[in-house]
Structures are given as structure tokens and as C-alpha cells.
Write a protein that holds these residues in place. Sequence first.
Motif, PDB file in Angstrom:
ATOM      1  N   VAL A   1      61.239 -30.293  17.755  1.00 34.49           N
ATOM      2  CA  VAL A   1      61.927 -30.281  19.200  1.00 34.49           C
ATOM      3  C   VAL A   1      63.053 -31.662  18.891  1.00 34.49           C
ATOM      4  CG1 VAL A   1      61.315 -31.474  21.469  1.00 34.49           C
ATOM      5  CG2 VAL A   1      59.761 -30.029  20.181  1.00 34.49           C
ATOM      6  N   PHE A   2      64.226 -31.214  19.322  1.00 30.85           N
ATOM      7  CA  PHE A   2      65.528 -32.395  19.417  1.00 30.85           C
ATOM      8  C   PHE A   2      65.492 -32.509  21.104  1.00 30.85           C
ATOM      9  CE2 PHE A   2      65.550 -30.807  15.349  1.00 30.85           C
ATOM     10  CZ  PHE A   2      66.609 -31.590  14.792  1.00 30.85           C
ATOM     11  N   ALA A   3      65.200 -33.598  21.520  1.00 30.72           N
ATOM     12  CA  ALA A   3      65.574 -34.023  22.854  1.00 30.72           C
ATOM     13  C   ALA A   3      66.980 -34.183  23.310  1.00 30.72           C
ATOM     14  CB  ALA A   3      64.612 -35.283  23.283  1.00 30.72           C
ATOM     15  N   ASN A   4      67.494 -34.269  24.300  1.00 28.11           N
ATOM     16  CA  ASN A   4      68.710 -34.368  24.882  1.00 28.11           C
ATOM     17  C   ASN A   4      69.476 -35.408  23.972  1.00 28.11           C
ATOM     18  OD1 ASN A   4      68.349 -32.380  26.975  1.00 28.11           O
ATOM     19  ND2 ASN A   4      67.677 -34.011  28.246  1.00 28.11           N
ATOM     20  N   SER A   5      70.616 -34.992  23.506  1.00 27.87           N
ATOM     21  CA  SER A   5      71.456 -35.672  22.983  1.00 27.87           C
ATOM     22  C   SER A   5      71.116 -36.404  21.808  1.00 27.87           C
ATOM     23  CB  SER A   5      72.226 -36.921  23.754  1.00 27.87           C
ATOM     24  OG  SER A   5      72.983 -36.392  24.789  1.00 27.87           O
ATOM     25  N   ALA A   6      70.092 -35.890  20.990  1.00 33.99           N
ATOM     26  CA  ALA A   6      69.889 -36.012  19.547  1.00 33.99           C
ATOM     27  C   ALA A   6      71.078 -35.735  18.662  1.00 33.99           C
ATOM     28  CB  ALA A   6      68.622 -35.474  19.082  1.00 33.99           C
ATOM     29  N   GLN A   7      71.384 -36.600  17.842  1.00 31.43           N
ATOM     30  CA  GLN A   7      72.394 -36.433  16.880  1.00 31.43           C
ATOM     31  C   GLN A   7      72.299 -36.507  15.235  1.00 31.43           C
ATOM     32  OE1 GLN A   7      75.702 -36.023  18.842  1.00 31.43           O
ATOM     33  NE2 GLN A   7      74.337 -35.700  20.302  1.00 31.43           N
ATOM     34  N   LEU A   8      72.612 -35.379  14.682  1.00 28.96           N
ATOM     35  CA  LEU A   8      72.416 -35.432  13.243  1.00 28.96           C
ATOM     36  C   LEU A   8      73.705 -35.592  12.472  1.00 28.96           C
ATOM     37  CD1 LEU A   8      69.450 -32.927  12.275  1.00 28.96           C
ATOM     38  CD2 LEU A   8      69.266 -35.153  13.560  1.00 28.96           C
ATOM     39  N   ALA A   9      74.146 -36.714  11.701  1.00 25.76           N
ATOM     40  CA  ALA A   9      75.260 -36.584  10.872  1.00 25.76           C
ATOM     41  C   ALA A   9      75.078 -35.685   9.528  1.00 25.76           C
ATOM     42  CB  ALA A   9      75.537 -37.929  10.542  1.00 25.76           C
ATOM     43  N   GLY A  10      75.857 -35.624   8.852  1.00 31.30           N
ATOM     44  CA  GLY A  10      75.951 -34.602   7.784  1.00 31.30           C
ATOM     45  C   GLY A  10      74.984 -34.730   6.656  1.00 31.30           C
ATOM     46  N   HIS A  11      74.318 -33.401   6.198  1.00 32.94           N
ATOM     47  CA  HIS A  11      73.444 -33.406   5.105  1.00 32.94           C
ATOM     48  C   HIS A  11      71.939 -33.921   5.521  1.00 32.94           C
ATOM     49  CE1 HIS A  11      77.118 -33.032   2.821  1.00 32.94           C
ATOM     50  NE2 HIS A  11      77.642 -34.123   3.363  1.00 32.94           N
ATOM     51  N   VAL A  12      71.564 -34.185   6.674  1.00 30.44           N
ATOM     52  CA  VAL A  12      70.309 -34.572   7.201  1.00 30.44           C
ATOM     53  C   VAL A  12      69.332 -33.511   6.982  1.00 30.44           C
ATOM     54  CG1 VAL A  12      68.981 -35.463   9.037  1.00 30.44           C
ATOM     55  CG2 VAL A  12      70.990 -36.442   8.649  1.00 30.44           C
ATOM     56  N   HIS A  13      68.155 -33.787   6.484  1.00 29.10           N
ATOM     57  CA  HIS A  13      67.127 -32.828   6.473  1.00 29.10           C
ATOM     58  C   HIS A  13      65.996 -33.230   7.276  1.00 29.10           C
ATOM     59  CE1 HIS A  13      67.963 -30.833   1.982  1.00 29.10           C
ATOM     60  NE2 HIS A  13      69.009 -31.483   3.000  1.00 29.10           N
ATOM     61  N   VAL A  14      65.367 -32.074   7.967  1.00 25.18           N
ATOM     62  CA  VAL A  14      64.226 -32.532   9.239  1.00 25.18           C
ATOM     63  C   VAL A  14      63.271 -31.541   8.956  1.00 25.18           C
ATOM     64  CG1 VAL A  14      63.719 -32.490  11.603  1.00 25.18           C
ATOM     65  CG2 VAL A  14      66.168 -33.249  10.894  1.00 25.18           C
ATOM     66  N   GLY A  15      61.866 -32.132   8.673  1.00 26.33           N
ATOM     67  CA  GLY A  15      61.076 -31.218   8.374  1.00 26.33           C
ATOM     68  C   GLY A  15      60.409 -30.457   9.510  1.00 26.33           C
ATOM     69  N   ASP A  16      59.290 -29.667   9.211  1.00 25.10           N
ATOM     70  CA  ASP A  16      58.625 -29.001  10.489  1.00 25.10           C
ATOM     71  C   ASP A  16      57.858 -29.696  11.382  1.00 25.10           C
ATOM     72  OD1 ASP A  16      59.362 -26.779   9.019  1.00 25.10           O
ATOM     73  OD2 ASP A  16      57.654 -26.227   8.020  1.00 25.10           O
ATOM     74  N   TRP A  17      57.910 -29.209  12.492  1.00 21.15           N
ATOM     75  CA  TRP A  17      57.257 -30.095  13.637  1.00 21.15           C
ATOM     76  C   TRP A  17      57.801 -31.519  14.097  1.00 21.15           C
ATOM     77  CZ3 TRP A  17      54.057 -26.728  16.335  1.00 21.15           C
ATOM     78  CH2 TRP A  17      53.451 -25.726  15.543  1.00 21.15           C
ATOM     79  N   ALA A  18      58.692 -31.894  13.541  1.00 18.45           N
ATOM     80  CA  ALA A  18      59.394 -33.023  13.726  1.00 18.45           C
ATOM     81  C   ALA A  18      59.868 -33.165  15.481  1.00 18.45           C
ATOM     82  CB  ALA A  18      60.331 -33.366  12.923  1.00 18.45           C
ATOM     83  N   VAL A  19      59.676 -34.296  15.858  1.00 19.16           N
ATOM     84  CA  VAL A  19      60.278 -34.469  17.375  1.00 19.16           C
ATOM     85  C   VAL A  19      61.202 -35.771  17.496  1.00 19.16           C
ATOM     86  CG1 VAL A  19      59.639 -34.882  19.624  1.00 19.16           C
ATOM     87  CG2 VAL A  19      58.119 -33.461  18.202  1.00 19.16           C
ATOM     88  N   LEU A  20      62.509 -35.406  17.932  1.00 17.28           N
ATOM     89  CA  LEU A  20      63.356 -36.563  17.640  1.00 17.28           C
ATOM     90  C   LEU A  20      63.586 -36.685  19.082  1.00 17.28           C
ATOM     91  CD1 LEU A  20      63.823 -35.595  14.743  1.00 17.28           C
ATOM     92  CD2 LEU A  20      66.449 -35.843  15.069  1.00 17.28           C
ATOM     93  N   GLY A  21      63.437 -37.839  19.759  1.00 21.80           N
ATOM     94  CA  GLY A  21      63.816 -38.512  21.119  1.00 21.80           C
ATOM     95  C   GLY A  21      65.152 -38.408  21.663  1.00 21.80           C
ATOM     96  N   GLY A  22      65.311 -38.322  22.900  1.00 21.24           N
ATOM     97  CA  GLY A  22      66.468 -38.387  23.274  1.00 21.24           C
ATOM     98  C   GLY A  22      67.131 -39.462  22.659  1.00 21.24           C
ATOM     99  N   TYR A  23      68.685 -39.091  22.580  1.00 19.09           N
ATOM    100  CA  TYR A  23      69.718 -40.039  22.041  1.00 19.09           C
ATOM    101  C   TYR A  23      69.355 -40.660  20.636  1.00 19.09           C
ATOM    102  CZ  TYR A  23      71.113 -39.898  26.806  1.00 19.09           C
ATOM    103  OH  TYR A  23      71.643 -39.259  27.926  1.00 19.09           O
ATOM    104  N   THR A  24      68.388 -40.073  19.848  1.00 15.05           N
ATOM    105  CA  THR A  24      68.146 -40.418  18.496  1.00 15.05           C
ATOM    106  C   THR A  24      69.477 -40.172  17.693  1.00 15.05           C
ATOM    107  OG1 THR A  24      65.616 -40.222  18.475  1.00 15.05           O
ATOM    108  CG2 THR A  24      66.899 -39.977  16.481  1.00 15.05           C
ATOM    109  N   GLY A  25      69.843 -41.112  16.946  1.00 18.41           N
ATOM    110  CA  GLY A  25      71.042 -40.825  16.137  1.00 18.41           C
ATOM    111  C   GLY A  25      70.420 -41.319  14.554  1.00 18.41           C
TER     112      GLY A  25
END
Length: 263
Positions: free
Chosen positions: A130-154
Motif C-alpha cells: 500500500v502506497f498512501a497519497n504522495s509517497a515518493q520513491l527515488a530510483g533503484h528503490v526495492h520494496v518488499g511484499d505487504w509493505a505500507v508507506l504512509g502519506g508523503y513518505t519520501g
Amino acid sequence: MSLIHPTAIVDSKTQIDSSVRIGPFCVIGPEVQIGAGTEIGPHVCVQGRTRIGRDNQIHAYCSLGGIPQDKKYAGEPTELHIGDRNTIREYCTLNLGTAQDAGVTRLGDDNWVMAYVHLAHDCQVGNHTVFANSAQLAGHVHVGDWAVLGGYTGVHQFVQIGAHVMTGISSVVTQDVPPFVLLAGNPGAPHGINAEGLRRRGFDVARIAVLREAYRKLYRQGLSLQQAVAALAELQATHASSREDLAQLLGFIAASKRGIARP
């Protein structure tokens, strides 16, 4: 063709299943492939070598498959792969990969991506995230299964985020986040394990208790990282039912190149 709005511009070379719905004023490029049951809302632009799987819901004003925001990009034939059953809400941007990495940006299956999310070049996102509103990933980022990124996470480039991680609102993530951890703040710091998320995914009380103990050894006992890893290995040897969870944690720490987030 009745499922494609007459105002949409769909290149004749596009490979789309006959059940795909494409809304008004979309632009779909010649190298795009779209699987059965996928629905694309109005004003969506899909370009580049983009592969979209089955039963995705892509909402208005998204831009998928745009060239990387990387000055080194020189037109190489890189790709964007989107799996099955994802929901991608309004104004999201997912870019192609680069030749300096895998050459593919990936979003797996069953992900919930809210409005204004950005996945930069070469990001690798697993399943059920789950990526909440305005979560932002820069290049080459890896995110595992079932992760939750709160709003405006950078998230800083090259960071690894483990499975079952949860970040708080406006978190700034500059180092790797081990599996199962809650992280919040600027800079992001660990605040326990994601116990509620684990319960919702079927982790029983005993399994969560072992992960709490693992967290204490890693973060709360004043141990160096080397000492903490040794303590986690001992914990793994005495808790057979949690061996896979602890192996995942230990493997993540061993593979970390940026170093894990620690207070």
C-alpha cells in the motif's frame, strides 16, 4: 473496439486484450501491452515499453512508462512492468528503467497505489503493498511484499524496504528498513514492529512475540550490529517455528549496502 472511447488515441501497434476498457482522451503508445480486464480511466498516458497485466484499475491522469528522470538515460530500450490486480489512483507516475540497473521498473500484483505516488526508474515493488497519497520513491528503490508507506513518505535512491514494513506519515527514509519494522520521522527511525499489520496477515501471538524479541535485540539492548546479528542467530536456533521470519531478517541485514536504519 467498442470498449475504447472514441477520443482516445491508441496506436495501431498497441497489443491490448479485447476486454480492456480505455477512457476518454487517453494516449496509448505503440510498444504497450495491456492484459485482459484492465480498465484505464480518462486522460491517462501510457508510453514506452510498458507491460500491464490483467484486471488492473488505472485512474485518471496517470503517466505510465515515461522516460526516466535520469540525465544518463540515452534512449535505451528499457521497460515498465505492472502485474495483475493493481489499483493505481489519480496522477501517479511510473517511469521506465535504466541501462545502469535491471532495465525494468516493476510493480507486482495486488498493490494499492494512491494518488500522486511516484515510482522512479528501476524501482522494484513486490505484492500486496500500500502506497498512501504522495509517497515518493527515488530510483533503484526495492520494496518488499505487504509493505505500507504512509502519506508523503519520501524514500532515498537505492534504499531497500523489507516485507511487512510500515512507515508513518511524512517519513524520510535514507537507510534500509528491515522486515517487520515500524519507521517514522525525519530522518526515519524505528519504532517497534508492525504488530497490527502482522496480526491482520495471520501471524499468531507466539510468532509476533518472537519478532518483538528480535526487535529488542536489534534495537533496544545497546548491542553493536555485529552483536545483534549474533543474538538473532541464537534466537533463530531456539525458535524453530519462527526460523523463516528470522532468516528473512538476518538475510536482509546481511545484504544491506546502505546500512539499516538505527537510532
